[in-house]
Enzyme design. Structure first.
Site, PDB file in Angstrom:
ATOM      1  N   ASP A   1       2.180  -3.446  -7.361  1.00 17.05           N
ATOM      2  CA  ASP A   1       3.021  -3.221  -6.056  1.00 17.05           C
ATOM      3  C   ASP A   1       2.748  -4.909  -5.319  1.00 17.05           C
ATOM      4  OD1 ASP A   1       4.416  -2.519  -3.961  1.00 17.05           O
ATOM      5  OD2 ASP A   1       3.297  -0.667  -3.705  1.00 17.05           O
TER       6      ASP A   1
HETATM    7  C1  BGC Z   1       6.046  -0.742  -1.530  1.00 10.64           C
HETATM    8  C2  BGC Z   1       6.548  -0.233  -2.854  1.00 10.64           C
HETATM    9  C3  BGC Z   1       7.937  -1.029  -3.096  1.00 10.64           C
HETATM   10  C4  BGC Z   1       7.607  -2.722  -3.251  1.00 10.64           C
HETATM   11  C5  BGC Z   1       8.853  -3.639  -3.409  1.00 10.64           C
HETATM   12  C6  BGC Z   1       5.882  -1.981  -1.411  1.00 10.64           C
HETATM   13  O1  BGC Z   1       5.563  -2.499  -0.160  1.00 10.64           O
HETATM   14  O2  BGC Z   1       4.726  -0.155  -1.774  1.00 10.64           O
HETATM   15  O3  BGC Z   1       7.050   0.901  -2.975  1.00 10.64           O
HETATM   16  O4  BGC Z   1       8.505  -0.859  -4.351  1.00 10.64           O
HETATM   17  O5  BGC Z   1       7.144  -3.005  -1.881  1.00 10.64           O
HETATM   18  O6  BGC Z   1       9.822  -3.525  -2.157  1.00 10.64           O
END
Ligand code: BGC
Length: 756
Positions: A284
């Site tokens: 993530d």
């Molecule tokens: C989130 C994810 C997301 C990623 C990319 C993160 O802050 O937890 O769910 O896919 O950002 O945008």
């Protein structure tokens, strides 16, 4: 099956296997050749996923992305919108980097693209797998038409924690329902050929257990037993592997005190060795560098930890790019681990067809024709109607007649940007209708819709600001009393009040935890004032989580939970409010009476002192609130009614390899068409570990005309009775079971059966 048919079926399977094996061999050879030409730096470059574009989903941004692409230091990019922009960057990768390896372009296409479907939590209330699959399919058609070939979805974190804002992104509290939805979403996104120009690679997230943060605070510690993981939280992630998901995303939280991104047990032993996942794992957003805050070491140490654990791609942290070369020289990682991660990412690109044609998903003609089409919008509208949950309709105020004067009030009544809901990063909100506009259209020439906002989201300006980020501000500068009085005066002239209230869309989603889950103060005061008018009130509750509505349930006759219904939400709400479609959503999460009951979920253990209905000393209960929820899992009303015939079993005994069936005939006993979700639960009466009081194991969504009956037959197979025992073996223990079938988790018929 005749011998001939069996033979030709076997032949077909054999042919597919041979074809797959030969395409795998071709892929392996291609990647072997490519990797033989790659430098160490270029291999590490493939593991790097910086962010670019205007869509902000984290607190860091990447620098000098173009320069890095030219140097072969970028494997992919994400959250950039628009085929022209994306094509320009792909051209740099293909034409200017030494080996011309194409980039993979990802995005949070979570519940639709420009045609936005209801938030995932709402979609799960439909219990309609066909609809959910189709929503993912349409999302895929639109996103791939606009240059995206990889989506960070489905999010399958089981959640019993409505304080956590990200409950809105998942499928509720149940592992069985969650697993079915995970499969449907992956099938919708990936189809049966990833190289098809209209399919994209899915990314199951957040692996794992992100939905169980302590106190419901986002990013907080998770700690649970292995048994709970395997029996209650892991099933949807495992379903993702079975459905062939191309990638997984690690979660931010710790598991057994080790952050998921650096947790080898999780990413390698469970995901790959036990479940057989063969795609790639991305972190993530900045999850590698966040391990520094978790206290796991400096950037070099945590980057090595992540790679050695089984992480393949680094989202935004620059940890792999900045430190792996040094770690290799110092013997902290080995070349085989870097090669393996690089290979997995190249394989994904190969399967997506990017080596055949790097511009496969970059056809500007498609972007013009295939996004936000009438057909897609019609399907989004239809699906949205299935997600609304009618919680209460005591005086049959709903459906409304298209006549007289309707007062539409509340902070959600006249806002466009708040309709699609959280995580709709590709939304084109300017094109969506407000509820006011849709209601005026739906009643044109028949009824008069009069509008007053009545109040802001809440009295606290700061709270409202934090809950309406990303250009969704809606605060009215007028004095609260002036606004309320205006709405009350308007309501007095009308026949019925429709109150569009609840949360703005960014009050759920990432970094939007709440400690109080009631309707916010200013809205509650308005509801109280409106109630004094004596006019019937329909509360439309917008929310991305369970709301504590004890006052509302006590004081209002009609409550329809509409969550966030997507780009077509406003029209879909009107379809249901005016009775063109009967509501059919059923809760995928238990609704608590107050926050103190959390975590409250239907599939709990019995305890040694199970609860009677009312307070009894020395049993498991509270002094000040009953144990049961405000609304149970599986609950939801319709405008029509359904009767259930007595439940029957084909036999009251089965063997450990056999099966029996449970049947019930459901009749629509009301006066309009409607859909019912018939639910089957099972209880294992005695086990080697304590077993839940009930577990959902099957369901059927059926559509019935007035007077129509349908017999629903469920097959109880060994798999529906198995669980992970104390040794984490997946077993069926013979003995006594109970099957329950009904309209929700509390209203069921029960029959015993035995497994011998
Ligand atoms: C989130 C994810 C997301 C990623 C990319 C993160 O802050 O937890 O769910 O896919 O950002 O945008």
């Amino acid at each position: 099956m005749t011998f001939k048919r069996l033979f030709s079926a076997l032949l077909m399977v054999a042919c597919i296997m041979v074809a797959n094996a030969s395409s795998d061999a071709k892929m392996d050879q291609f990647i072997d050749n490519l990797m033989a030409r790659m430098t160490l730096q270029e291999k590490i470059g493939q593991l790097n996923l910086p962010v670019t574009g205007d869509i902000i989903t984290g607190s860091s941004v990447s620098g000098n992305v173009v320069g890095k692409i030219e140097k072969g230091q970028v494997g992919g990019l994400f959250n950039m919108k628009g085929v022209t922009n994306i094509r320009a960057l792909q051209e740099i990768a293909v034409k200017k980097s030494r080996l011309g390896i194409p980039l993979i372009f990802g995005m949070d296409v979570i519940h639709g693209y420009e045609t936005v479907f209801p938030i995932p939590f709402a979609l799960s209330m439909s219990w309609d797998m066909e609809a959910i699959r189709n929503s993912a399919r349409i999302a895929s058609v639109e996103a791939t038409a606009d240059g995206i070939c990889w989506t960070f979805s489905p999010m399958v974190d089981i959640c019993r924690e409505p304080r956590w804002g990200r409950m809105s992104e998942g499928n509720g509290e149940d592992p069985y329902l969650g697993s079915e939805i995970c499969r449907a979403m992956i099938e919708g996104y990936q189809g049966n050929n990833l190289a098809d120009r209209t399919t994209m690679m899915s990314c199951v997230k957040h692996f794992a257990l992100y939905g169980a943060p302590e106190a419901g605070r986002d990013y907080n510690t998770v700690d649970m037993s292995r048994l709970r993981m395997f029996n209650e939280y892991f099933p949807p992630y495992k379903a993702g592997v079975e459905a062939g998901a191309g990638s997984y995303m690690t979660s931010f939280n710790t598991i057994d005190y080790i952050p998921a991104t650096g947790n080898r047990w999780l990413l390698t032993e469970v995901l790959r060795d036990k479940w057989g996942f063969d795609g790639f794992v991305v972190t993530d957003y900045t999850a590698i560098s966040e391990m520094i805050n978790h206290g796991m070491g400096d950037l070099q140490t945590v980057s090595a930890l992540a790679l050695n654990a089984g992480t393949d791609m680094d989202m935004v942290a620059d940890g792999f790019l900045g430190t792996l070369e040094k770690s290799l020289a110092e013997g902290k990682v080995n070349m085989a681990a870097i090669d393996q991660a690089c290979r997995r990412i190249l394989e994904a690109k190969y399967k997506l067809g990017l080596f055949d044609d790097p511009y496969r998903y970059l056809d500007p003609k498609r972007a013009k024709k295939e996004i936000y089409t009438d057909a897609h919008r019609a399907e989004a509208r239809r699906i949205a109607t299935e997600t609304f949950v009618l919680l209460k309709n005591d005086d049959h105020v709903l459906p409304l007649k298209r006549e007289g004067k309707i007062a539409l009030v509340g902070p959600l009544a006249n806002t466009r940007a708040n309709m699609p809901g959280t995580w709709s990063v590709a939304a084109a909100s300017d094109r969506y209708s407000t509820l006011l506009e849709a209601m005026q259209r739906a009643t044109a020439g028949k009824a008069e819709v009069m509008y007053a906002k009545g109040c802001n989201v809440c009295y606290d300006e700061e709270l409202e600001k934090n809950s309406t980020m990303f250009g969704r501000e809606m605060r009215d500068p007028r004095d609260a009393t002036v606004m309320r009085d205006e709405a009350v005066r308007l309501a007095q002239q009308c026949d019925v009040i429709v109150a569009a209230m609840g949360e703005p869309s960014e009050m759920s989603g990432e970094s939007s935890s709440r400690s109080r889950l009631t309707i916010l103060d200013a809205q509650k005061d308005l509801l109280e004032a409106l109630k004094k008018t004596g006019k019937p009130i329909v509360l439309l509750n917008f929310s991305g989580r369970a709301t504590v509505m004890d006052w509302e349930v006590e004081n209002l006759s009609t409550i329809l939970n509409v969550w966030f219904g997507g780009s077509e939400a406003a029209d879909a709400i009107c379809d249901v409010v005016f009775g063109d479609v009967a509501p059919s959503g059923k809760l995928s999460a238990t609704m608590p009476r107050n926050e103190g009951q959390i975590p409250i979920y239907y599939n709990h253990l019995n305890t040694g002192r199970p609860n009677p209905k009312w307070f009894t000393k020395f049993t498991t209960n509270y002094l000040d609130v009953p144990n049961d929820p405000l609304f149970p899992f599986g609950y939801g009303l319709s405008y029509t009614t359904f009767s259930y015939s007595p439940l029957t079993l084909s036999s009251n005994a089965m063997t450990t390899t056999g099966s029996i069936t449970a049947s019930v005939t459901v009749t629509n006993t009301g006066s309009c068409a409607g859909a019912e979700v018939v639910q089957l639960y099972i209880r294992d009466m005695v086990g080697s570990i304590a077993r839940p009081v009930q577990e959902l194991k099957d369901f059927a969504r059926i559509q019935l005309q007035p007077g129509e009956s349908r017999t629903v037959t469920f097959t109880i197979t060994p798999d529906k009775l198995k669980f992970y025992n104390a040794q984490l073996d997946y077993v069926l223990e013979p003995g006594d079971f109970e099957v329950m079938v009904g309209t929700d988790s509390q209203h069921v018929q029960r029959l015993p059966f035995t497994v011998r």
